[in-house]
Design an enzyme around this catalytic site. Structure first.
Site: not given
Ligand code: NAD
Length: 260
Positions: A142, A155
């Site tokens: 991130s 985080y």
């Molecule tokens: P999201 O909530 O849409 O997806 C998260 C995924 O992780 C889902 O498929 C969920 O089921 C899975 N998950 C959660 N806990 C779990 C566990 N214990 N075991 C297995 N799977 C698990 O979120 P996203 O925004 O797509 O996030 C994906 C990645 O991107 C994350 O690591 C997040 O930190 C990172 N990220 C997101 C953003 C944003 O703005 N959305 C920005 C920077 C980084």
């Protein structure tokens, strides 16, 4: 681009992970989906990707907070596809609170899912990658892997740690045809962020639109969410042969946020 390759994308039942899994399948890779959600919906996604792109798509419900389940998932992928060429450590959760009020169990869960699961999966797949002298490790950190924000101590710590893990692994494996890189997205409108918009609107007593403009995108110079398809193309490049010399990097795709 990825014909004959197989990939595990953790947390790919939703959001960024699903976008990356779709891009990999569309470019010929067999893909193991993982993550939580409605079982029927996940099966529909799995079967849909398989039908649309003519690749093998499997699903593992492994909980990334449980190291033994991470290892079992890696074994399942290897037994279904014969090998694991690419992993995307993407599963992640968030909890926002002042550090002194951060519940201990939230710290433990965020560090386990956002950081330790990547270690356990990398450890499980490295022997095979080294033996075949080819591998791609892609970690989704991130902007919070590069800079901090208040109220997100676990985080921010986990995402900084993920970049460190990726760099150490990259240096260890560089002579085995393996690369390890990290993608650092700015805000992307996924369920993870939609929840934050709602929470922050309540906490600050402002509208969701004001949360987006004044809180989430305040440092994102482009003033727009990063799109999932942009991140998927970057992951695809990192998974391909074209990125063989790119390793140990942390690539920001954040609309300028971390350059302030
Ligand atoms: P999201 O909530 O849409 O997806 C998260 C995924 O992780 C889902 O498929 C969920 O089921 C899975 N998950 C959660 N806990 C779990 C566990 N214990 N075991 C297995 N799977 C698990 O979120 P996203 O925004 O797509 O996030 C994906 C990645 O991107 C994350 O690591 C997040 O930190 C990172 N990220 C997101 C953003 C944003 O703005 N959305 C920005 C920077 C980084």
């Amino acid at each position: 681009m990825l014909e004959g390759k197989s990939a595990i994308v953790t947390g790919s039942s939703s959001g960024i992970g699903l976008g990356i899994a779709r891009a990999f399948a569309a470019h010929g890779a067999d893909v193991l989906l993982n993550g939580f959600g409605d079982a029927e919906q996940i099966e529909a996604t799995r079967a849909g990707l398989e039908g649309e792109y003519g690749v093998r798509v499997r699903y593992s419900p492994a909980d990334m907070s449980q190291p033994c389940q991470v290892r079992e998932m890696a074994e399942f992928a290897a037994s279904e596809f014969g090998k694991v060429d690419v992993i995307v450590n993407n599963a992640g959760i968030q909890h926002v609170a002042p550090t002194e009020e951060m519940p201990d169990d939230k710290w433990d869960a965020i560090v386990a899912i956002n950081l330790s699961s990547a270690f356990h999966l990398i450890k499980a797949v490295l022997p095979g990658m080294k033996a075949r002298r080819w591998g791609r490790i892609i970690n989704i950190a991130s902007a919070h892997g590069l800079v901090a924000s208040p109220f997100k101590a676990p985080y921010v710590a986990a995402k900084h740690g993920l970049i460190g893990l990726s760099k150490a692994v990259a240096l260890e494996t560089a002579e085995f045809g393996i690369t390890s890189n990290t993608i650092c997205p700015g805000y992307v409108k996924t369920p993870l962020v939609e929840q934050q918009i709602a929470d922050q609107a309540r906490a600050h007593r402002i509208s969701p639109a004001d949360v987006v403009r004044d809180v989430l995108l305040v440092h994102q110079a482009r003033k727009e969410f990063v799109r999932i398809d942009e991140l998927a193309v970057l992951a695809l490049f990192l998974a391909s042969d074209n990125s063989a010399s790119m390793t140990a990097t942390a690539l920001a795709m954040d609309g300028g946020w971390t350059q302030h």
